[in-house]
Design a protein around this motif. Structure first.
Motif, PDB file in Angstrom:
ATOM      1  N   ALA A 198     -43.072  -0.867  12.195  1.00 41.55           N
ATOM      2  CA  ALA A 198     -42.936  -2.077  11.389  1.00 41.55           C
ATOM      3  C   ALA A 198     -44.110  -3.021  11.644  1.00 41.55           C
ATOM      4  CB  ALA A 198     -41.623  -2.786  11.691  1.00 41.55           C
ATOM      5  N   GLN A 199     -44.567  -3.670  10.583  1.00 42.37           N
ATOM      6  CA  GLN A 199     -45.679  -4.614  10.711  1.00 42.37           C
ATOM      7  C   GLN A 199     -45.246  -5.868  11.459  1.00 42.37           C
ATOM      8  OE1 GLN A 199     -47.969  -7.638   7.679  1.00 42.37           O
ATOM      9  NE2 GLN A 199     -47.552  -5.592   6.923  1.00 42.37           N
ATOM     10  N   HIS A 200     -44.036  -6.357  11.158  1.00 37.60           N
ATOM     11  CA  HIS A 200     -43.534  -7.584  11.770  1.00 37.60           C
ATOM     12  C   HIS A 200     -42.026  -7.633  11.610  1.00 37.60           C
ATOM     13  CE1 HIS A 200     -42.536 -11.905  12.116  1.00 37.60           C
ATOM     14  NE2 HIS A 200     -43.542 -11.912  12.991  1.00 37.60           N
ATOM     15  N   VAL A 201     -41.352  -8.204  12.604  1.00 29.71           N
ATOM     16  CA  VAL A 201     -39.906  -8.424  12.531  1.00 29.71           C
ATOM     17  C   VAL A 201     -39.607  -9.899  12.743  1.00 29.71           C
ATOM     18  CG1 VAL A 201     -37.640  -7.902  13.499  1.00 29.71           C
ATOM     19  CG2 VAL A 201     -39.358  -6.101  13.363  1.00 29.71           C
ATOM     20  N   THR A 202     -38.897 -10.487  11.804  1.00 30.30           N
ATOM     21  CA  THR A 202     -38.315 -11.810  11.975  1.00 30.30           C
ATOM     22  C   THR A 202     -36.877 -11.592  12.411  1.00 30.30           C
ATOM     23  OG1 THR A 202     -39.712 -12.745  10.238  1.00 30.30           O
ATOM     24  CG2 THR A 202     -37.746 -13.988  10.853  1.00 30.30           C
ATOM     25  N   ALA A 203     -36.527 -12.067  13.604  1.00 26.37           N
ATOM     26  CA  ALA A 203     -35.220 -11.788  14.187  1.00 26.37           C
ATOM     27  C   ALA A 203     -34.466 -13.101  14.391  1.00 26.37           C
ATOM     28  CB  ALA A 203     -35.379 -11.057  15.520  1.00 26.37           C
ATOM     29  N   ILE A 204     -33.285 -13.214  13.792  1.00 23.31           N
ATOM     30  CA  ILE A 204     -32.517 -14.453  13.883  1.00 23.31           C
ATOM     31  C   ILE A 204     -31.151 -14.196  14.516  1.00 23.31           C
ATOM     32  CG2 ILE A 204     -33.715 -15.464  11.914  1.00 23.31           C
ATOM     33  CD1 ILE A 204     -31.187 -14.943  10.225  1.00 23.31           C
ATOM     34  N   ASP A 205     -30.715 -15.172  15.277  1.00 22.91           N
ATOM     35  CA  ASP A 205     -29.385 -15.117  15.878  1.00 22.91           C
ATOM     36  C   ASP A 205     -28.959 -16.536  16.209  1.00 22.91           C
ATOM     37  OD1 ASP A 205     -27.727 -12.557  17.272  1.00 22.91           O
ATOM     38  OD2 ASP A 205     -27.162 -14.549  17.976  1.00 22.91           O
ATOM     39  N   ILE A 206     -27.661 -16.776  16.164  1.00 24.63           N
ATOM     40  CA  ILE A 206     -27.139 -18.110  16.426  1.00 24.63           C
ATOM     41  C   ILE A 206     -26.966 -18.384  17.921  1.00 24.63           C
ATOM     42  CG2 ILE A 206     -24.682 -17.489  16.344  1.00 24.63           C
ATOM     43  CD1 ILE A 206     -24.207 -20.049  14.716  1.00 24.63           C
ATOM     44  N   SER A 207     -26.988 -17.338  18.737  1.00 23.43           N
ATOM     45  CA  SER A 207     -26.629 -17.450  20.150  1.00 23.43           C
ATOM     46  C   SER A 207     -27.813 -17.719  21.065  1.00 23.43           C
ATOM     47  CB  SER A 207     -25.922 -16.171  20.609  1.00 23.43           C
ATOM     48  OG  SER A 207     -25.816 -16.122  22.014  1.00 23.43           O
ATOM     49  N   THR A 208     -27.726 -18.766  21.847  1.00 20.82           N
ATOM     50  CA  THR A 208     -28.734 -19.051  22.882  1.00 20.82           C
ATOM     51  C   THR A 208     -28.769 -17.943  23.918  1.00 20.82           C
ATOM     52  OG1 THR A 208     -28.461 -21.436  22.610  1.00 20.82           O
ATOM     53  CG2 THR A 208     -29.426 -20.672  24.682  1.00 20.82           C
ATOM     54  N   ASN A 209     -27.592 -17.488  24.352  1.00 17.79           N
ATOM     55  CA  ASN A 209     -27.521 -16.435  25.359  1.00 17.79           C
ATOM     56  C   ASN A 209     -28.218 -15.161  24.900  1.00 17.79           C
ATOM     57  OD1 ASN A 209     -26.064 -17.945  27.211  1.00 17.79           O
ATOM     58  ND2 ASN A 209     -24.076 -17.262  26.468  1.00 17.79           N
ATOM     59  N   MET A 210     -27.958 -14.774  23.676  1.00 12.40           N
ATOM     60  CA  MET A 210     -28.572 -13.564  23.139  1.00 12.40           C
ATOM     61  C   MET A 210     -30.092 -13.693  23.093  1.00 12.40           C
ATOM     62  SD  MET A 210     -26.351 -11.197  22.326  1.00 12.40           S
ATOM     63  CE  MET A 210     -24.839 -10.743  21.487  1.00 12.40           C
ATOM     64  N   LEU A 211     -30.571 -14.815  22.591  1.00  9.73           N
ATOM     65  CA  LEU A 211     -32.010 -14.968  22.406  1.00  9.73           C
ATOM     66  C   LEU A 211     -32.762 -15.120  23.722  1.00  9.73           C
ATOM     67  CD1 LEU A 211     -32.143 -17.168  19.197  1.00  9.73           C
ATOM     68  CD2 LEU A 211     -32.613 -14.734  19.432  1.00  9.73           C
ATOM     69  N   LEU A 212     -32.133 -15.700  24.731  1.00 10.73           N
ATOM     70  CA  LEU A 212     -32.784 -15.780  26.035  1.00 10.73           C
ATOM     71  C   LEU A 212     -33.079 -14.386  26.576  1.00 10.73           C
ATOM     72  CD1 LEU A 212     -30.805 -18.685  27.768  1.00 10.73           C
ATOM     73  CD2 LEU A 212     -33.233 -18.683  27.130  1.00 10.73           C
ATOM     74  N   ILE A 213     -32.128 -13.476  26.399  1.00 12.32           N
ATOM     75  CA  ILE A 213     -32.337 -12.100  26.838  1.00 12.32           C
ATOM     76  C   ILE A 213     -33.359 -11.409  25.949  1.00 12.32           C
ATOM     77  CG2 ILE A 213     -31.229  -9.841  27.083  1.00 12.32           C
ATOM     78  CD1 ILE A 213     -28.665 -11.396  27.861  1.00 12.32           C
ATOM     79  N   ALA A 214     -33.242 -11.609  24.634  1.00 14.29           N
ATOM     80  CA  ALA A 214     -34.187 -10.992  23.697  1.00 14.29           C
ATOM     81  C   ALA A 214     -35.621 -11.378  24.020  1.00 14.29           C
ATOM     82  CB  ALA A 214     -33.834 -11.397  22.266  1.00 14.29           C
ATOM     83  N   GLN A 215     -35.839 -12.656  24.269  1.00  8.62           N
ATOM     84  CA  GLN A 215     -37.198 -13.132  24.511  1.00  8.62           C
ATOM     85  C   GLN A 215     -37.725 -12.731  25.880  1.00  8.62           C
ATOM     86  OE1 GLN A 215     -36.209 -17.184  23.586  1.00  8.62           O
ATOM     87  NE2 GLN A 215     -37.091 -17.077  21.539  1.00  8.62           N
TER      88      GLN A 215
END
Length: 244
Positions: A65-82
């Motif tokens: 994939a050239q680029h992924v825009t990834a969205i989620d409402i959860s702070t907990n989820m995104l802290l791990i993702a990042q």
């Protein structure tokens, strides 16, 4: 008001433990089915709705994939993702689909893993997704199967006096709308929709259904995770691939 159950400390502690196990329903059944529906991702721009801990977004980049825009409402989820799946070709945003804004025809492929059943207005969300898709673009998503979301009560298997599963009870199927279930904590909100409502909503927005999957575990998966055996008797997940 949108529920953000994944930021409930007690819920997330148990959910995180579940996802850390090597074999679980996501890794052994739902994710392989979702990935099997993907097109050749080379040079595509992807929107991942409800990206969770970022594994799928990273998978898309690793597969061209050239680029992924990834969205989620959860702070907990995104802290791990990042922290665990950060990549220069992935942008993570803490936003719900309801609040997310993008110009029309922004994405070649829009994916969502087990997120759309948390959203109250399915018709509006599919309309928004369709607008964001480029001509000939794909939407690929999984939700909890309508058979699994139908009943008002959480427990649906009927057992005999020895504790053996006899059959699965379906009720309230045509009564679409909000469900409150207990999953680690009380009051987890989901929305039940019939199979016909899901399919007809996609069709009403001009999308062409290409494939519908109710994943079935193979023998090897059941050997590794014996609880998957019940999927041979009733499905937990519904996956749909549709083209604009």
């Amino acid at each position: 008001m949108k529920q953000n159950i994944y930021d409930d400390p007690n819920f997330f502690k148990h959910y995180r433990q579940l996802r850390k196990t090597k074999y679980n329903f996501n890794n052994s059944l739902e994710q392989p089915a979702l990935k099997s529906l993907l097109p050749d991702l080379y040079n595509l721009k992807v929107l991942d709705i409800g990206c969770g801990m970022g594994e799928f977004a990273k998978y898309c980049i690793e597969n061209g994939a050239q680029h992924v825009t990834a969205i989620d409402i959860s702070t907990n989820m995104l802290l791990i993702a990042q922290s665990e799946h950060a990549h220069q070709k992935i942008d993570f945003y803490q936003q719900s689909l309801e609040d997310f804004k993008a110009t029309p025809s922004s994405f070649d492929c829009i994916t969502s893993s087990l997120a759309l059943h948390y959203m109250s207005d399915f018709h509006a969300m599919i309309g928004k997704i369709t607008t964001m898709l480029r001509p000939n673009g794909l939407i690929i998503f999984s939700v909890e199967h309508p058979i699994a979301t139908a009943r008002q009560e959480m427990e649906r298997w009927i057992y005999d006096i020895d504790g053996n599963r006899c059959h699965y009870a379906i009720d309230d199927y045509q009564d679409e709308g909000l469900r409150k279930h207990t999953w680690y904590v009380d009051g987890v909100i989901k929305y039940h929709r019939t199979l016909s409502s899901i399919i007809n909503t996609l069709l009403s927005h001009g999308l062409a259904i290409e494939k519908v999957v109710e994943p079935i575990p193979d023998k090897e998966a059941i050997e590794k995770l014996p609880s998957l055996e019940k999927e041979l008797r009733r499905p937990s997940f519904l996956l749909v691939k549709a083209r604009k």
